[in-house]
Design a protein around this motif. Structure first.
Motif, PDB file in Angstrom:
ATOM      1  N   TYR A 125       1.285  -9.366  -8.553  1.00  0.00           N
ATOM      2  CA  TYR A 125      -0.102  -9.775  -8.306  1.00  0.00           C
ATOM      3  C   TYR A 125      -0.983  -8.580  -7.950  1.00  0.00           C
ATOM      4  CZ  TYR A 125       0.818 -14.826  -8.349  1.00  0.00           C
ATOM      5  OH  TYR A 125       1.127 -16.111  -8.721  1.00  0.00           O
ATOM      6  N   SER A 126      -0.447  -7.640  -7.169  1.00  0.00           N
ATOM      7  CA  SER A 126      -1.263  -6.485  -6.798  1.00  0.00           C
ATOM      8  C   SER A 126      -1.551  -5.604  -8.006  1.00  0.00           C
ATOM      9  CB  SER A 126      -0.579  -5.687  -5.687  1.00  0.00           C
ATOM     10  OG  SER A 126       0.738  -5.327  -6.041  1.00  0.00           O
ATOM     11  N   LYS A 171       0.829  -1.209   0.000  1.00  0.00           N
ATOM     12  CA  LYS A 171       0.000   0.000   0.000  1.00  0.00           C
ATOM     13  C   LYS A 171       0.862   1.258   0.000  1.00  0.00           C
ATOM     14  CE  LYS A 171      -3.645   0.811   2.219  1.00  0.00           C
ATOM     15  NZ  LYS A 171      -4.566   1.094   3.346  1.00  0.00           N
ATOM     16  N   GLU A 172       1.876   1.263   0.831  1.00  0.00           N
ATOM     17  CA  GLU A 172       2.748   2.429   0.933  1.00  0.00           C
ATOM     18  C   GLU A 172       3.438   2.714  -0.399  1.00  0.00           C
ATOM     19  OE1 GLU A 172       6.786   3.497   3.379  1.00  0.00           O
ATOM     20  OE2 GLU A 172       5.160   2.495   4.484  1.00  0.00           O
ATOM     21  N   ALA A 173       3.775   1.657  -1.139  1.00  0.00           N
ATOM     22  CA  ALA A 173       4.425   1.815  -2.440  1.00  0.00           C
ATOM     23  C   ALA A 173       3.423   2.015  -3.575  1.00  0.00           C
ATOM     24  CB  ALA A 173       5.301   0.600  -2.728  1.00  0.00           C
ATOM     25  N   GLN A 174       2.130   2.083  -3.246  1.00  0.00           N
ATOM     26  CA  GLN A 174       1.062   2.351  -4.221  1.00  0.00           C
ATOM     27  C   GLN A 174       0.847   1.205  -5.219  1.00  0.00           C
ATOM     28  OE1 GLN A 174      -1.206   5.178  -4.553  1.00  0.00           O
ATOM     29  NE2 GLN A 174      -0.532   5.118  -2.421  1.00  0.00           N
ATOM     30  N   TYR A 175       1.254  -0.014  -4.846  1.00  0.00           N
ATOM     31  CA  TYR A 175       0.904  -1.165  -5.674  1.00  0.00           C
ATOM     32  C   TYR A 175      -0.529  -1.607  -5.374  1.00  0.00           C
ATOM     33  CZ  TYR A 175       5.695  -1.687  -7.290  1.00  0.00           C
ATOM     34  OH  TYR A 175       6.912  -1.466  -7.892  1.00  0.00           O
ATOM     35  N   ILE A 176      -0.958  -1.470  -4.143  1.00  0.00           N
ATOM     36  CA  ILE A 176      -2.356  -1.697  -3.767  1.00  0.00           C
ATOM     37  C   ILE A 176      -2.993  -0.335  -3.550  1.00  0.00           C
ATOM     38  CG2 ILE A 176      -3.902  -2.598  -1.991  1.00  0.00           C
ATOM     39  CD1 ILE A 176      -2.011  -4.923  -1.610  1.00  0.00           C
ATOM     40  N   ARG A 177      -4.096  -0.075  -4.304  1.00  0.00           N
ATOM     41  CA  ARG A 177      -4.676   1.269  -4.284  1.00  0.00           C
ATOM     42  C   ARG A 177      -6.164   1.289  -3.941  1.00  0.00           C
ATOM     43  NH1 ARG A 177      -1.145   0.660  -8.464  1.00  0.00           N
ATOM     44  NH2 ARG A 177      -2.769   0.071  -9.962  1.00  0.00           N
ATOM     45  N   TYR A 206      -3.447 -19.203  -5.910  1.00  0.00           N
ATOM     46  CA  TYR A 206      -3.395 -18.052  -4.992  1.00  0.00           C
ATOM     47  C   TYR A 206      -4.152 -16.856  -5.569  1.00  0.00           C
ATOM     48  CZ  TYR A 206      -1.168 -14.090  -2.513  1.00  0.00           C
ATOM     49  OH  TYR A 206      -0.920 -12.927  -1.810  1.00  0.00           O
ATOM     50  N   LEU A 207      -3.860 -16.492  -6.813  1.00  0.00           N
ATOM     51  CA  LEU A 207      -4.541 -15.360  -7.444  1.00  0.00           C
ATOM     52  C   LEU A 207      -6.018 -15.661  -7.652  1.00  0.00           C
ATOM     53  CD1 LEU A 207      -4.325 -12.546  -8.817  1.00  0.00           C
ATOM     54  CD2 LEU A 207      -3.956 -13.769 -10.966  1.00  0.00           C
ATOM     55  N   SER A 208      -6.334 -16.850  -8.127  1.00  0.00           N
ATOM     56  CA  SER A 208      -7.732 -17.219  -8.380  1.00  0.00           C
ATOM     57  C   SER A 208      -8.563 -17.163  -7.100  1.00  0.00           C
ATOM     58  CB  SER A 208      -7.819 -18.613  -8.994  1.00  0.00           C
ATOM     59  OG  SER A 208      -7.275 -18.634 -10.294  1.00  0.00           O
ATOM     60  N   THR A 209      -7.973 -17.554  -5.966  1.00  0.00           N
ATOM     61  CA  THR A 209      -8.701 -17.515  -4.697  1.00  0.00           C
ATOM     62  C   THR A 209      -8.954 -16.083  -4.269  1.00  0.00           C
ATOM     63  OG1 THR A 209      -7.736 -19.642  -4.059  1.00  0.00           O
ATOM     64  CG2 THR A 209      -8.693 -18.315  -2.305  1.00  0.00           C
ATOM     65  N   MET A 210      -7.973 -15.200  -4.413  1.00  0.00           N
ATOM     66  CA  MET A 210      -8.196 -13.789  -4.099  1.00  0.00           C
ATOM     67  C   MET A 210      -9.276 -13.194  -4.992  1.00  0.00           C
ATOM     68  SD  MET A 210      -4.578 -12.015  -3.047  1.00  0.00           S
ATOM     69  CE  MET A 210      -3.698 -12.382  -4.562  1.00  0.00           C
ATOM     70  N   ASP A 219      -9.709  -0.514  -1.848  1.00  0.00           N
ATOM     71  CA  ASP A 219     -10.091  -1.284  -0.663  1.00  0.00           C
ATOM     72  C   ASP A 219     -10.360  -2.745  -0.990  1.00  0.00           C
ATOM     73  OD1 ASP A 219      -9.850   0.949   0.904  1.00  0.00           O
ATOM     74  OD2 ASP A 219     -11.988   1.444   0.885  1.00  0.00           O
ATOM     75  N   LEU A 220     -11.052  -3.017  -2.105  1.00  0.00           N
ATOM     76  CA  LEU A 220     -11.386  -4.402  -2.451  1.00  0.00           C
ATOM     77  C   LEU A 220     -10.128  -5.250  -2.620  1.00  0.00           C
ATOM     78  CD1 LEU A 220     -14.398  -4.314  -4.957  1.00  0.00           C
ATOM     79  CD2 LEU A 220     -14.335  -5.306  -2.667  1.00  0.00           C
ATOM     80  N   VAL A 221      -9.144  -4.699  -3.301  1.00  0.00           N
ATOM     81  CA  VAL A 221      -7.899  -5.451  -3.516  1.00  0.00           C
ATOM     82  C   VAL A 221      -7.172  -5.642  -2.189  1.00  0.00           C
ATOM     83  CG1 VAL A 221      -5.631  -5.388  -4.616  1.00  0.00           C
ATOM     84  CG2 VAL A 221      -7.675  -4.742  -5.918  1.00  0.00           C
ATOM     85  N   GLU A 222      -7.139  -4.619  -1.364  1.00  0.00           N
ATOM     86  CA  GLU A 222      -6.496  -4.751  -0.053  1.00  0.00           C
ATOM     87  C   GLU A 222      -7.163  -5.838   0.787  1.00  0.00           C
ATOM     88  OE1 GLU A 222      -5.724  -2.285   4.108  1.00  0.00           O
ATOM     89  OE2 GLU A 222      -6.590  -1.250   2.376  1.00  0.00           O
ATOM     90  N   GLN A 223      -8.501  -5.834   0.819  1.00  0.00           N
ATOM     91  CA  GLN A 223      -9.220  -6.819   1.617  1.00  0.00           C
ATOM     92  C   GLN A 223      -8.943  -8.231   1.141  1.00  0.00           C
ATOM     93  OE1 GLN A 223     -13.086  -5.191   1.001  1.00  0.00           O
ATOM     94  NE2 GLN A 223     -12.739  -3.476   2.387  1.00  0.00           N
ATOM     95  N   ALA A 224      -8.876  -8.429  -0.178  1.00  0.00           N
ATOM     96  CA  ALA A 224      -8.596  -9.759  -0.714  1.00  0.00           C
ATOM     97  C   ALA A 224      -7.188 -10.218  -0.343  1.00  0.00           C
ATOM     98  CB  ALA A 224      -8.776  -9.758  -2.232  1.00  0.00           C
ATOM     99  N   PHE A 225      -6.202  -9.317  -0.436  1.00  0.00           N
ATOM    100  CA  PHE A 225      -4.828  -9.668  -0.079  1.00  0.00           C
ATOM    101  C   PHE A 225      -4.694  -9.986   1.403  1.00  0.00           C
ATOM    102  CE2 PHE A 225      -3.428  -8.285  -4.207  1.00  0.00           C
ATOM    103  CZ  PHE A 225      -2.194  -8.895  -4.397  1.00  0.00           C
TER     104      PHE A 225
END
Length: 377
Positions: free
Chosen positions: A69-70, A19-25, A93-97, A27-33
């Protein structure tokens, strides 16, 4: 490829860094990770490397770097109910997220070249379903994997809203990949050393955006031929007619979430704090206790694998059914009359509690009657 993000002490700290590096931007993606521990997809002897921003490979088993992946998850712009095809689905891993975002009415398919990797992916999927409290927090679209070369999918096959390819694609295969996509859909793939997002804006129109430089192993070209023709890979069925029991299970789970806990809190994390692994684990356990009421009751609702049409199954079949809905987590049920009443799995102690909560829910009366009393003949 990877190494752009500092290593984390655990999965949460890895996500903090992404998140800090802006790869995750979003909420939905963060919650899945946060819902899926990346280390669970590693072999035990390599788990110490799980929270580094690096790719990992052991034999045919491969995981891309977390930053890749992010970026893929963000580029796919996932929404509930969409159809997704993962070409080179690997460990799952990706398919489950992705399945955590697609929800119960989505489609989640994967094609993987190596049969041993598909077996590994199903083992990890089974572990996630049986052990993770995230399975109760989300409405999950379970992935289905098939073995084969992703370049051997029949041209007349179904198209998807979202497609990802996890191997390097050359220009000669770009049109093939595009044809797997519906109009309005998004394709993400490594195209000539660039992670690329392709949006199909019309039947013959596309928008193309380069995301980041990447280095992926190239697609394996088809080798097997039958009478000079490519062997077609059959994709899983796109749509299945849901039973009334399955639809009822989904409806009551969603209503229970709102009734018992208000707006259901998805996994989140606040500002990073310096803490020990033991403290983080305790915070996780405390969070799990908050959802125990919902998890206990929702797992009494049968899943799509339950079959009430066979009321005289063997003990072995009943045990499999028990594992299919997580009933064994709240206690063993010895007798058929104690275990089932119609389409709702019951035990003597929670039966009254479950019945009272069902009657309070804002559900149509016929659905309540079905949940409480119906028994297939």
């Amino acid at each position: 490829m990877g190494g752009a993000v500092s290593a984390g002490e655990d999965n949460d700290e890895l996500i903090d860094n992404l998140k800090e590096a802006q790869y995750i931007r979003t909420d939905l993606v963060e919650q899945a990770f946060r819902a899926i521990d990346r280390a669970d997809y590693y072999l035990e002897e390599f788990r110490d490397s799980a929270y580094k921003d690096l790719a990992w490979r052991h034999g045919n088993i491969h995981l891309s770097a977390p930053c890749i992946y992010s970026e893929v998850m963000e580029a796919l712009e996932l929404q509930p109910g969409l159809s997704f095809l993962n070409l080179g689905s690997g460990t799952g891993y990706l398919s489950t997220m992705v399945g955590l975002i697609l929800g119960p009415f989505g489609v989640n398919h994967g094609v993987e070249l190596h049969a041993d990797v598909i077996e590994y992916a199903y083992q990890k999927l089974d572990f996630f379903i049986k052990t993770s409290d995230s399975f109760d927090r989300f409405e999950f679209c379970e992935p289905s994997f098939v073995a084969g070369n992703c370049l051997e999918i029949a041209p007349q096959s179904q198209q998807y809203d979202r497609v990802y390819c996890g191997a390097g694609v050359q220009r000669e295969h770009e049109d093939y990949m595009k044809n797997l996509l519906k109009v309005g859909g998004i394709l993400v793939l490594p195209l000539e050393e660039k992670l690329t997002k392709i949006t199909r804006t019309g039947y013959n129109s596309w928008e193309i955006k380069k995301i980041i430089a990447v280095s992926f192993a190239p697609l394996v070209l088809p080798k097997h031929r039958e009478n000079g023709k490519i062997r077609a890979v059959p994709l899983p069925t796109m749509f299945e007619v849901r039973s009334l029991q399955d639809l009822s299970r989904i409806a009551i789970r969603q209503t229970l979430k709102k009734t018992l806990s208000g707006t259901w809190p998805l996994p989140q994390r606040g500002p990073r704090r310096s803490s020990t692994r033991l403290k983080r684990r305790q915070e996780h356990l405390d969070s799990a206790l908050l959802v125990n009421r919902y998890a206990f009751m929702s797992r009494l609702i049968p899943g799509p694998m339950d079959d009430n049409s066979n009321q005289s199954g063997t003990d072995e079949e009943e045990d499999e059914d028990c594992h299919g809905v997580g009933e064994c987590e709240v206690g063993e049920v010895e007798d058929e009359s104690r275990r089932r009443e119609g389409s709702v799995l019951l035990m003597e102690a929670p039966a009254n509690l479950l019945r009272e909560n069902i009657l309070r829910l804002p559900l149509p009366e016929p659905l309540k009657m079905y949940l409480l009393y119906y028994r297939e003949k």
